[in-house]
Design an enzyme around this catalytic site. Structure first.
Site, PDB file in Angstrom:
ATOM      1  CB  SER A 236      -1.009   0.651   1.543  1.00 33.23           C
ATOM      2  OG  SER A 236      -1.637   1.447   1.754  1.00 33.23           O
TER       3      SER A 236
ATOM      4  CE1 TYR B 299      -3.938  -1.660   5.243  1.00 34.08           C
ATOM      5  CE2 TYR B 299      -3.656   0.473   4.380  1.00 34.08           C
ATOM      6  CZ  TYR B 299      -4.267  -0.951   3.967  1.00 34.08           C
ATOM      7  OH  TYR B 299      -4.173  -0.810   2.813  1.00 34.08           O
TER       8      TYR B 299
END
Length: 689
Positions: free
Chosen positions: A566, A579
C-alpha cells in the site's frame, strides 16, 4: 462396449448437406474409445454449384487440426472431386506435391487445409466415409496375429492393408483393396485404424459402430480367459495415500521435466491406469512403442516408467527415481532424435509426456493443462489397445525410425501450428490470494489473458468460483480453479498449495493480495483491531509466502512472488496505525525473502497501490466512511479527493495494479528482486526515497 446413439428425429431436422456430416462426426468423436482427440476423419460427397452456377461433385472432408467431437461446418473443407479422382492413375505422389495439389482443388480458399487422408476418402466410391481409431480395432491391428484375428471376426468382409504412412500410397492401396473385394465392408489398416462407409450418413455411422462392436465382443471374450497384463505386481495405494504422495512429488516431477521449457502437469488414477501401472508386464510392455501413429506427437514413442516399489520404498526414494529417470529419458530421447533426424528437424522438449508410477497412477506433461490431459487421454487409449492386443497375441508397434518420422512428419506438425502462439505467462501457474476482490480478480484475468493458469484463492469461495468460471469460459477448461483460503489458518494455506500441486504440478507466481483495512485514532486502536490487521496482513502474507517458497524450492525452477502492499507501506497514514504498520511489515518481509530467495531464482517484489476503490471489498466496508471522516469529507467525495491529491490527477483502478503485478511476475523483470513500485498517481508523501 460402444453404443449406437444416432437420434433419427434430430438427424431428420438437420439441413441436408454438411450439417449431416457434422452431426455424424460429433457422435463419433464423442466416444474416445472410437476416435482419438484430434484424430480420425470423416467425409461426404455432394453436388454443389460452383461460382459459375454449374453443378459439380464436391467432397466435404475434415479439415486438418480439428477434433471430430467439437467441429462445426466451418471446420470442413470442400474439394472438387473431378480434379482429385484422376490422381489414382498415378504411381506415386510425394506429400508436398499432394498438399499443394489439393489446395488447388478447394472450392473456397478460406476453407481449412484438408485432412492428410483426403485421398483415402476421395478414392473410395461411397458417398459417406469414416476413418476412426477404435481401441478394439487397433488392438487387432497392433497384434502380431492381427490379420488372422480379423479373419476369425469378419470372414471375407474386410480388407487388410499393411502399415504405410498416410498419404497417396496408402489411399491407393485402400481403394484397390476395396475394389478387388466385392464383399468388403471395412478396411483394417495395420498399426493404424479402421475405414468404413455407407450411402447415407446414418448407415455409415451404423456400420462404424457395428464393426467396432463385433471386435469388442471378440476381444472381451479373450480378455476374460486371460490374466490381464500378466497379473498384479503391486496393489494400488489407497486414494488418500496416493493424493498425499502426489501433492509432495508433483512439484519434484514438474521441476525435473521443466529443464528445457516449463510444463504443466496433470495426473490420472482411473482404474484402467492403476491396473496397468501395477501389473507384471507394464515395465516391458510400456516400452514397446506407441499404440497408434496419431499418439506420437502428444505421448512420444514411449513413456517413462518409474520402477518404484510402493510396498517397500519411501517417497524420498521415489523422488530420486523420478529425477534420475527423467534425466535418463531426456538423454535417450536426444539420442533417438540424433539417430533419426533429417535436415531441418528441430527437436521437441526432451522430457517425457507420460510418467507411469506403480501404486499411484500416471502423470502427464504438456505446455498447458489441456495438452497434458490430451497426453493422458491418448495414453489411456494405448493402455486399452495393449490390453486387447495382449489378449489376442503379442502387442507390436512401429519401428523406431518410422515412429520418429511420424512424430516429426511435417504434415502432422502442421496441426500444431494452428494453435495460438504462446504468451508471456504460458506454461506458468499463478496463485492469487484475495482473488475474488477488485485487485485480485483483475490480476487473475491479466495472467489468464496472457496464457497463465490461475488459482483463485479467497475466503469468499463463491466469488472465487465465479472468477475461475469466467476464465475457464473464456480460455478453456482447466485454465483456472478456485480454492477457499483463510490466510490466517496454516492448514488452509497448506491445503491450497497441495491442491495447486495436484492440479498443475506446482506454482510459478504467487500474488500475496488478501487484505482488509481498519481506521482508528492511535489511542483508540484496540488490541483486537491490532491483532486483526497483524493476523491477516502480517501472518497471512507470511504463511502464503512460506508455502510458496517451499514449493518453488522443490520445483527448483525459480519463481516470482508479488506482495500487494500500500501507499501506507511507506507513508504514515493518519488514523491507520495498525494498517500502516503491518503494510510496512509486508514490504520488509518481501525484501527479507528476496534476500534468501535469490540463490534459488525466487524473486520477491512489492506493488504499492493507493485508493483503488473500484470492485474493492475493503472500500465497500466501513473503511470508506472512516477514511472520509479522517479527511473531513463525505464518503461520496472520497474518490475525487484521492484523484486531486495525485500529481497526475488520475484515479487508480484494479487493472492498473494488475499491470504492475504482471510486470514483476514477467520476464521483463527477471533481473529485479526486492523492489517496490508505487501505483498511486503520484502521491508526493509516498515517493520512495
Amino acid at each position: 462396449m460402444v453404443k449406437h446413439i444416432w437420434d433419427s428425429e434430430r438427424a431428420a431436422q438437420l439441413p441436408k448437406g454438411v450439417e449431416e456430416l457434422v452431426y455424424r462426426s460429433n457422435l463419433i468423436g464423442s466416444d474416445r474409445t472410437v476416435c482419438n482427440w484430434g484424430g480420425g476423419n470423416t467425409s461426404m460427397k455432394t453436388t454443389e454449384k460452383d461460382f459459375r452456377g454449374r453443378e459439380i461433385e464436391v467432397m466435404w472432408v475434415k479439415g486438418s487440426g480439428s477434433d471430430l467431437a467439437t467441429m462445426k461446418a466451418h471446420n470442413f473443407s470442400g474439394l472438387k472431386l473431378d480434379d482429385i479422382r484422376p490422381l489414382i492413375k498415378r504411381d506415386q505422389m510425394p506429400d508436398e506435391e499432394m498438399v499443394d495439389y489439393l489446395s488447388h482443388c478447394m472450392i473456397d480458399s478460406k476453407h481449412p487445409r484438408p485432412s492428410i487422408e483426403t485421398l483415402l476418402h476421395a478414392f473410395l466410391p461411397y458417398k459417406h466415409v469414416d476413418h476412426t481409431h477404435p481401441d478394439a480395432i487397433i488392438s487387432i491391428c497392433c497384434a502380431d496375429n492381427g490379420k488372422q484375428i480379423a479373419e476369425d471376426i469378419y470372414g471375407n468382409r474386410f480388407v487388410w492393408v499393411p502399415y504405410v504412412r498416410p498419404g497417396f500410397t496408402l489411399s491407393k492401396m485402400i481403394a484397390e483393396g476395396v475394389a478387388n473385394n466385392p464383399h468388403a465392408e471395412l478396411v483394417l489398416m495395420e498399426k493404424h485404424g479402421l475405414v468404413t462407409w455407407g450411402e447415407t450418413s446414418e448407415t455409415c455411422y451404423q456400420k462404424t459402430i457395428s464393426i467396432i462392436q463385433e471386435a469388442e465382443q471378440y476381444i472381451n471374450d479373450r480378455i476374460n480367459q486371460h490374466e490381464v497384463f500378466g497379473g498384479k505386481r503391486y496393489q494400488p495405494l489407497p486414494e488418500d495415500k496416493r493424493k498425499q504422495i502426489l501433492a509432495g512429488i508433483m512439484p519434484v516431477i514438474r521441476g525435473a521435466v521443466s529443464e528445457e521449457k516449463k510444463m504443466i502437469l496433470s495426473y490420472d488414477d482411473h482404474d484402467d491406469v492403476l491396473e496397468f501401472v501395477n501389473s507384471v508386464q507394464a515395465p516391458a510392455l510400456s516400452q514397446i512403442g506407441a499404440a497408434c501413429p496419431d499418439h506420437l506427437v502428444h505421448t512420444k514413442r514411449v513413456p517413462l516408467y518409474i520402477d518404484w516399489n510402493p510396498e517397500t520404498q519411501d517417497v524420498h526414494k521415489l523422488a530420486d527415481l523420478i529425477k534420475s529417470g527423467v534425466e535418463t529419458f531426456t538423454s535417450e530421447y536426444q539420442a533417438y532424435f540424433t539417430r533419426n533426424q533429417q535436415d531441418g528437424d528441430q527437436i521437441f522438449e526432451s522430457a517425457p509426456r507420460v510418467i507411469l508410477i506403480p501404486g499411484i497412477g500416471m502423470v502427464n506433461t504438456g505446455k498447458s493443462y489441456a495438452m497434458s490431459k490430451v497426453s493422458g487421454a491418448l495414453y489411456r487409449r494405448a493402455i486399452a489397445v495393449m490390453k486387447g492386443a495382449t489378449a489376442l497375441g503379442q502387442f507390436v508397434s512401429l519401428h523406431e525410425n518410422e515412429s520418429y518420422h511420424v512424430e516429426y512428419w511435417p504434415l502432422e506438425l502442421y496441426k500444431l501450428t494452428l494453435a495460438p502462439p504462446e504468451a508471456e505467462f504460458s506454461r506458468k501457474v499463478a496463485l492469487i490470494t484475495g482473488g475474488a476482490g477488485g485487485i485480485g480478480s483483475a490480476a487473475c484475468r491479466r495472467f489468464a489473458a496472457e496464457g497463465g493458469h490461475v488459482i483463485v484463492a479467497d475466503l469468499n469461495i463463491e466469488g472465487a468460483q465465479k472468477i475461475a468460471g469466467e476464465i475457464n469460459d473464456a480460455y478453456g477448461k482447466g485454465r483456472a480453479m478456485a480454492v477457499k483460503m483463510d490466510v490466517t489458518k496454516e492448514e488452509d494455506v497448506q491445503s491450497a498449495f497441495e491442491r495447486a500441486a495436484l492440479a498443475y504440478g506446482g506454482i510459478d507466481i504467487v500474488v500475496n493480495n488478501a487484505g482488509l483495512a481498519t481506521s482508528s485514532p492511535f489511542d483508540e486502536t484496540s488490541l483486537k483491531e491490532w491483532n486483526l490487521n497483524m493476523n491477516v496482513l502480517g501472518t497471512g502474507y507470511f504463511l502464503v509466502a512460506r508455502e510458496a517458497f517451499k514449493q518453488m524450492k522443490h520445483q527448483n525452477r525459480g519463481g516470482s512472488m508479488v506482495f500487494v502492499g500500500s501507499k501506507n507501506s511507506v507513508y504514515a497514514g493518519k488514523n491507520a496505525s495498525a494498517y500502516s504498520s503491518v503494510k510496512a511489515l509486508e514490504t520488509h518481509l518481501a525484501r527479507c525473502i528476496a534476500a534468501e530467495g535469490g540463490e534459488f531464482g525466487i524473486r520477491v517484489n512489492s506493488v504499492l497501490p493507493d485508493a483503488v476503490l473500484q470492485g474493492s471489498a475493503i472500500w465497500g466496508s466501513s473503511w470508506r466512511e472512516e477514511r472520509a471522516a479522517a479527511y473531513g469529507i463525505e464518503p461520496d467525495q472520497l474518490e475525487e479527493h484521492y484523484r486531486k491529491r495525485t500529481a497526475l490527477l488520475v484515479n487508480i483502478y484494479p487493472e492498473d495494479i494488475a499491470e504492475a503485478i504482471a510486470f514483476f511476475a514477467s520476464s521483463k523483470a527477471e533481473k529485479t528482486t526486492g523492489c517496490m513500485i508505487t501505483v498511486d498517481g503520484g502521491v508526493p508523501a509516498a515517493f520512495t526515497r
